[in-house]
Design an enzyme around this catalytic site. Sequence first.
Site, PDB file in Angstrom:
ATOM      1  N   HIS A 103      15.245  39.450  46.723  1.00 59.08           N
ATOM      2  CA  HIS A 103      16.486  39.139  46.302  1.00 59.08           C
ATOM      3  C   HIS A 103      16.799  37.879  46.638  1.00 59.08           C
ATOM      4  O   HIS A 103      16.593  37.463  47.962  1.00 59.08           O
ATOM      5  CB  HIS A 103      17.399  40.149  46.688  1.00 59.08           C
ATOM      6  CG  HIS A 103      17.280  40.391  48.035  1.00 59.08           C
ATOM      7  ND1 HIS A 103      16.594  41.274  48.960  1.00 59.08           N
ATOM      8  CD2 HIS A 103      18.204  39.946  49.090  1.00 59.08           C
ATOM      9  CE1 HIS A 103      17.081  41.029  50.089  1.00 59.08           C
ATOM     10  NE2 HIS A 103      17.854  40.532  50.102  1.00 59.08           N
TER      11      HIS A 103
ATOM     12  N   ASN B 105      16.138  35.399  52.062  1.00 59.69           N
ATOM     13  CA  ASN B 105      15.868  35.765  53.320  1.00 59.69           C
ATOM     14  C   ASN B 105      14.419  36.509  53.449  1.00 59.69           C
ATOM     15  O   ASN B 105      14.397  37.301  52.461  1.00 59.69           O
ATOM     16  CB  ASN B 105      16.770  36.823  54.096  1.00 59.69           C
ATOM     17  CG  ASN B 105      18.153  36.313  54.682  1.00 59.69           C
ATOM     18  OD1 ASN B 105      18.196  34.860  54.724  1.00 59.69           O
ATOM     19  ND2 ASN B 105      19.337  37.021  54.215  1.00 59.69           N
TER      20      ASN B 105
ATOM     21  N   ASP C 289      26.947  42.385  45.617  1.00 58.08           N
ATOM     22  CA  ASP C 289      26.456  42.647  46.934  1.00 58.08           C
ATOM     23  C   ASP C 289      27.647  43.535  47.526  1.00 58.08           C
ATOM     24  O   ASP C 289      28.796  43.230  47.324  1.00 58.08           O
ATOM     25  CB  ASP C 289      26.324  41.480  47.988  1.00 58.08           C
ATOM     26  CG  ASP C 289      25.748  41.888  49.122  1.00 58.08           C
ATOM     27  OD1 ASP C 289      24.452  41.473  49.387  1.00 58.08           O
ATOM     28  OD2 ASP C 289      26.297  42.724  50.076  1.00 58.08           O
TER      29      ASP C 289
ATOM     30  N   CYS D 231      12.469  52.618  47.643  1.00 60.45           N
ATOM     31  CA  CYS D 231      13.171  51.161  47.828  1.00 60.45           C
ATOM     32  C   CYS D 231      14.442  51.490  47.310  1.00 60.45           C
ATOM     33  O   CYS D 231      14.602  51.670  45.963  1.00 60.45           O
ATOM     34  CB  CYS D 231      12.434  50.084  46.885  1.00 60.45           C
ATOM     35  SG  CYS D 231      13.227  48.598  46.824  1.00 60.45           S
TER      36      CYS D 231
ATOM     37  N   GLY E  10      15.394  37.393  58.720  1.00 64.57           N
ATOM     38  CA  GLY E  10      16.684  37.924  58.338  1.00 64.57           C
ATOM     39  C   GLY E  10      16.496  38.936  57.330  1.00 64.57           C
ATOM     40  O   GLY E  10      17.835  39.451  56.913  1.00 64.57           O
TER      41      GLY E  10
ATOM     42  N   HIS F 241      20.589  35.867  47.366  1.00 64.93           N
ATOM     43  CA  HIS F 241      21.795  36.040  47.377  1.00 64.93           C
ATOM     44  C   HIS F 241      22.417  34.555  46.619  1.00 64.93           C
ATOM     45  O   HIS F 241      21.993  33.677  47.109  1.00 64.93           O
ATOM     46  CB  HIS F 241      22.359  35.780  49.058  1.00 64.93           C
ATOM     47  CG  HIS F 241      22.033  37.056  49.781  1.00 64.93           C
ATOM     48  ND1 HIS F 241      22.648  38.058  50.085  1.00 64.93           N
ATOM     49  CD2 HIS F 241      20.655  37.280  50.421  1.00 64.93           C
ATOM     50  CE1 HIS F 241      22.017  39.021  50.994  1.00 64.93           C
ATOM     51  NE2 HIS F 241      20.797  38.626  51.002  1.00 64.93           N
TER      52      HIS F 241
ATOM     53  N   HIS G 127      12.828  44.272  49.062  1.00 64.69           N
ATOM     54  CA  HIS G 127      12.797  44.061  47.643  1.00 64.69           C
ATOM     55  C   HIS G 127      13.327  42.771  47.519  1.00 64.69           C
ATOM     56  O   HIS G 127      14.466  42.391  47.666  1.00 64.69           O
ATOM     57  CB  HIS G 127      13.518  45.257  46.806  1.00 64.69           C
ATOM     58  CG  HIS G 127      13.320  44.859  45.310  1.00 64.69           C
ATOM     59  ND1 HIS G 127      12.876  46.180  44.690  1.00 64.69           N
ATOM     60  CD2 HIS G 127      13.384  44.126  44.581  1.00 64.69           C
ATOM     61  CE1 HIS G 127      12.828  45.720  43.300  1.00 64.69           C
ATOM     62  NE2 HIS G 127      13.215  44.289  43.164  1.00 64.69           N
TER      63      HIS G 127
END
Length: 120
Positions: free
Chosen positions: A107, A94, A34, A8, A100, A109, A105
């Site tokens: 997360h 997502n 990001d 991962c 999407g 945003h 893993h």
Amino acid sequence: MSDQDPNCIFCKIVAGQIPSRKVYEDEELYAFHDIHPWAPVHFLLIPKRHIASMAHLAPADEAWMGRLMVLAPKLALEQGCNPYPEGGFRMVCNTGIEGGQEVQHLHWHVMGGPRPWARG
Ligand code: 5GP
Ligand code: ZN
């Protein structure tokens, strides 16, 4: 740590095997910018433990999940999001193919800053 997935990409980021621009770290949580930001502020907030998605959460996850939610607005301000209500931020998780999700893993945003944004 046995609760990591060696294949991962975000587990590798948590382990320091892939470099990241760290925003925050504690025993359970990690945040980093990001690599392809959509907004002036765009970082990802993740559990260090490998959990594939929000669909995999269990009652035992309630404590750190609650901490993550309380932490998000604090980090957003620290990273340059303007204060509520004129400023604020968007938080997106997502989940699954139709949701999407590209990295498997869990997360969130966290995106903000003055518009226009590249996406959204
Ligand atoms: P998803 O589509 O799964 O919700 O979002 C995955 C996000 O992870 C994307 O916004 C993508 O830019 C980001 N990402 C993918 N690989 C890396 C990486 O190696 N480093 C960082 N910092 N972000 C990444
Ligand atoms: Zn992982």
